[in-house]
Design an enzyme around this catalytic site. Structure first.
Site, PDB file in Angstrom:
ATOM      1  N   THR A 273       1.223  -1.394   0.131  1.00 17.47           N
ATOM      2  CA  THR A 273      -0.046  -0.133   0.439  1.00 17.47           C
ATOM      3  C   THR A 273       0.929   0.747   0.224  1.00 17.47           C
ATOM      4  OG1 THR A 273      -0.554   0.233   2.563  1.00 17.47           O
ATOM      5  CG2 THR A 273      -1.138  -1.127   1.855  1.00 17.47           C
ATOM      6  N   ASP A 274       0.459   2.450  -0.607  1.00 14.16           N
ATOM      7  CA  ASP A 274       0.873   3.556  -0.008  1.00 14.16           C
ATOM      8  C   ASP A 274       1.064   3.669   1.180  1.00 14.16           C
ATOM      9  OD1 ASP A 274       2.301   5.848  -0.330  1.00 14.16           O
ATOM     10  OD2 ASP A 274       1.687   6.907  -1.487  1.00 14.16           O
ATOM     11  N   TYR A 275       1.779   5.019   2.016  1.00 13.75           N
ATOM     12  CA  TYR A 275       2.240   5.423   3.508  1.00 13.75           C
ATOM     13  C   TYR A 275       0.900   5.094   4.032  1.00 13.75           C
ATOM     14  CZ  TYR A 275       5.282   6.156   7.282  1.00 13.75           C
ATOM     15  OH  TYR A 275       5.784   6.765   8.131  1.00 13.75           O
ATOM     16  N   ALA A 277      -2.154   3.762   3.847  1.00 14.10           N
ATOM     17  CA  ALA A 277      -3.495   3.893   3.410  1.00 14.10           C
ATOM     18  C   ALA A 277      -4.323   2.841   3.518  1.00 14.10           C
ATOM     19  CB  ALA A 277      -2.317   3.504   1.608  1.00 14.10           C
TER      20      ALA A 277
END
Ligand code: BGC
Length: 751
Positions: A273-275, A277
């Site tokens: 995932t992004d940070y 997310a």
């Protein structure tokens, strides 16, 4: 003794094949340990690392961590890897990741600038060098390439991508994956992470993290191609984006992460995932942490970056039947496979050879490559006989960006060392005493009232009294024969969380520029920016404008290479530069509409698709960029004006360097599908070649046009080529093209 340490001991014996190895290992793992592999945490402090008794160390020892981000330095990494290998039950090594986006310590230009070079081999080399340097300092994973298409320069993250075009964006995406990863067989190669999947660049109003909503046809034809190209080039991991896609956050979007990515495109790496997310999906309104974590896993997310949502909830969800053991196993297997491919099971310290720091980082060879590429990224927007400058007389260098080390690398260079020379230092060196160089800062970067951020935001430039600084600058400029202005935005004004709603030069800079122009001396504006700037006033008043973006560690030398004519500028814009804010989004590959503006006149007319107060075209179109020389393009010659549906033709032009400088030119091929089952863009880039022509030299450039280039996704999202007329256009930019028409015939070669 852990698995990796044991393997190292028996280093002579090759590991078992990946599937068997991973299955055996998973057979020994508890549920907690499996979930632990899905957990990615930040190191806390990028430089100092992780203390022995922090919560991260605890997680490592308990086997509840699979990877770490943002830990710099081989000593730090070695220490933490040892902790994982020697102090956790199974000794599974960690993956160490970092945002190595445009270089490690040798910093290359920001990605948007790199794209403007259109120099695919050089871009690939920049990624290879970044990989070499990063692995020499312990890393094995980078969160790059970022391949989000965007047509909105308000969005600060355009700095990190290749611009507005899917064809060029795809070629760059592939090149970067090749450059970073190679075949991952060597210890100076690094696993890439394609991001941000998907459509992050489509955020409404250019506001970061905002909603995205677009048709499937646009997704498939314009936004997906670079992601797909990177997957086909073998990228090892993919990062899901923060935004929603079809109203479902990408991180929980099964259609995106599984149906498209894995089933259609055959991606076989892991998804991170992004940070944070997963936790953000609570704000998106999809449920509580347990709910959103389960949704993410079920959709095809394998690794949780910094939400700690998998470790907090998946066991419970397993007990309650909200996820299955198979879901967890699948994600765990993908991460262990990545570790296997990175060679970490064979040798967990593979990237921890301390001796490499001295030989592989910021070397003269790497710096030369960065300098060369930087010079190719500068886009000459205007030149009324000012450039190149002669190394003689007195030169006044003026502006807030002329003598700052802090704004040299550009956004997303967390590993930069900030020792790089400033522009002023570079100029001093280049002039070698042949001309006198005077300097004045001239103004602050902007007035306090302009930004919502507090003063610390622009701490990187000394702040003073604008009126006083202006007087000094004028005094300095009066003594000079020529004025060089270094202006624009700070590096932190583009990149993540750096959206802007006004993209003109800041008032204080414009006012200073205006006064300097009144001195009536030759003046060149060097525009530093991480995005297209609106330069309509400057185009009208300033005699020469060179857009230098943020060019990385070698900025000082590279700018001088071009400023003083050792190299002719050759960069070409990969995002249109608007005339004003209201035009945004303005991009070259738009549809024609039912009421297009008359192509030749571009004049306003009532009941046409135009504005009352500004013409439709951008100030500088996609593909635009001047040179110190002039190039003359012949008409286009086609090998045939008919092409069978599965056939090939060639299109050629002869280009002559009609000026006095040896120079590079980027020759661009566009097509238009004249009649289709859906409305088709007025132009689409389908080829380009960067060539070098000495003064007076001519060359014929030939493009092969295959049916693949004429394909598109139709209303039913089938990848089709439709027979009929196509315009074939070649030119130095997307506006000034020569055109020929070809008919694609319905029958195939065999019929
Ligand atoms: C950014 C990513 C980046 C990640 C890790 C996020 O905020 O959106 O591009 O890779 O942080 O630093």
């Amino acid at each position: 003794m852990g698995v990796a340490a044991k393997n190292k001991k028996k280093a002579q014996q090759p590991l078992k094949p990946m599937n068997e190895f991973v299955s055996e290992l998973m057979g020994k793992m508890t549920v907690q340990e499996k979930i632990g592999q899905l957990n990615l945490l930040p190191s806390g402090d990028i430089q100092t690392g992780i203390s022995e008794n922090s919560s991260v160390s605890e997680a490592i020892r308990q086997g509840r961590l699979g990877a770490i981000l943002n830990l710099k330095g081989v000593d730090n990494i070695l220490k933490v890897q040892k902790m994982a290998v020697e102090e956790s039950r199974l000794g599974i090594p960690l993956i160490f990741g970092m945002d190595v986006i445009h270089g490690y310590e040798t910093i290359f230009p920001i990605p948007l600038a790199q794209a403007c070079s259109w120099d695919i081999p050089a871009i690939e080399q920049s990624a290879r060098i970044a990989a070499q340097e990063a692995t020499a300092d312990g890393l094995c994973w980078t969160y790059s390439p970022m391949v989000d298409i965007s047509v909105d320069p308000r969005w600060g993250r355009v700095a990190e991508g290749a611009g507005e075009d899917p064809f060029l964006g795809s070629r760059i995406a592939e090149a970067m994956v090749r450059g970073y990863q190679g075949d991952l067989s060597r210890r100076d190669q690094i696993m890439a992470c394609l991001k941000h999947y998907a459509l992050y660049g489509g955020s409404e109003a250019g506001r970061d993290y905002n909603t995205v909503d677009m048709s499937r046809i646009r997704m498939y034809n314009q936004y997906f191609p670079p992601y797909k190209a990177a997957v086909e080039a073998g990228v090892g991991s993919v990062m899901s984006s923060f935004n929603t896609v079809d109203y479902v956050p990408a991180t929980a979007n099964r259609w995106l992460l599984t149906d498209m990515l894995r089933q259609q495109w055959k991606f076989d790496g892991f998804v991170v995932t992004d940070y944070g997310a997963i936790n953000e999906m609570i704000n998106h309104g999809l449920g509580d942490q347990q709910q959103v974590a389960a949704l993410a896993l079920k959709a095809g997310t394998d690794m949780d970056m910094c939400s700690e949502a998998f470790t907090a909830t998946l066991e419970k969800s397993l007990e309650e039947g909200k996820v299955t053991m198979a879901d967890i196993d699948q994600a765990c297997r993908r991460i262990l496979e990545a570790k296997y491919k990175l060679g970490l099971f064979a040798d967990p310290y593979r990237y921890c050879d301390k001796s490499r720091r001295a030989t592989d980082i910021y070397t003269a060879e790497h710096r030369q490559a960065a300098r060369n590429l930087a010079a190719e990224t500068f886009v000459l927007l205007k030149n009324d006989n000012v450039l190149p400058l002669k190394k003689q007389g007195t030169i006044a260098l003026i502006g807030p960006l002329a003598d700052t080390k802090n704004n040299i690398p550009g956004t997303w260079a967390p590993t930069a060392t900030y020792q790089y020379p400033t522009l002023r230092e570079g100029m001093q060196r280049a002039l070698q005493g042949q001309a006198t160089l005077l300097y004045a800062q001239g103004c602050n970067i902007c007035r306090d009232s302009v930004l919502q951020a507090d003063g610390s935001f622009y701490r990187t430039i000394p702040r003073g009294d604008d009126a006083q600084m202006r007087l000094q600058a004028l005094e300095t400029a009066r003594q000079a024969d020529v004025i060089v202005c270094a202006m624009g935005e700070l590096q932190e004004m583009s990149g993540e969380s750096s959206s802007r709603s006004n993209l003109e030069l800041f008032d204080v800079q414009r006012e200073l520029l205006d006064e300097l122009l009144r001195l009536g001396k030759p003046l060149v504006l060097l525009n530093f920016a991480g995005r297209p700037t609106i330069l309509s006033w400057e185009q009208q008043h300033v005699p020469a404008i060179l857009n230098v973006w943020f060019a990385g560690s070698e900025t000082g030398d590279a700018v001088c290479d071009v400023l003083f004519g050792d190299k002719s500028p050759s960069g070409k814009l990969t995002m249109s530069m608007p005339q004003n804010m209201g035009q945004i989004p303005v991009y070259y590959n738009h549809l024609n509409t039912g009421r297009p503006v008359e192509e030749n006149t571009q004049k306003f007319a009532k009941f046409q698709s135009n504005y009352l107060d500004v013409r439709n075209e951008p100030l500088y179109p996609f593909g635009y960029g001047l040179s110190y020389t002039t190039f003359q393009y012949s008409d286009v010659t086609l090998s045939s004006d008919q092409m069978k549906i599965d056939g090939t033709i060639t299109a050629s032009v002869t280009i002559k360097n009609t000026g006095h400088y040896d120079a590079d030119e980027v020759v661009q091929l566009y097509i238009r599908d004249v009649v289709g089952s859906i409305s088709r863009p007025v132009k689409e880039l389908k080829g380009f070649q960067r060539i070098h022509l000495n003064a007076g030299e001519s060359r014929t450039v030939t493009f092969k046009i295959t049916s693949d280039l004429l394909k598109f996704y139709d209303y039913h999202l089938n990848d089709v080529i439709e027979p009929g007329d196509f315009d074939i256009m070649i030119g130095p930019n997307s506006r000034d093209v020569k055109k020929k028409r070809v008919s694609v015939l319905a029958f195939s070669a065999g019929s």
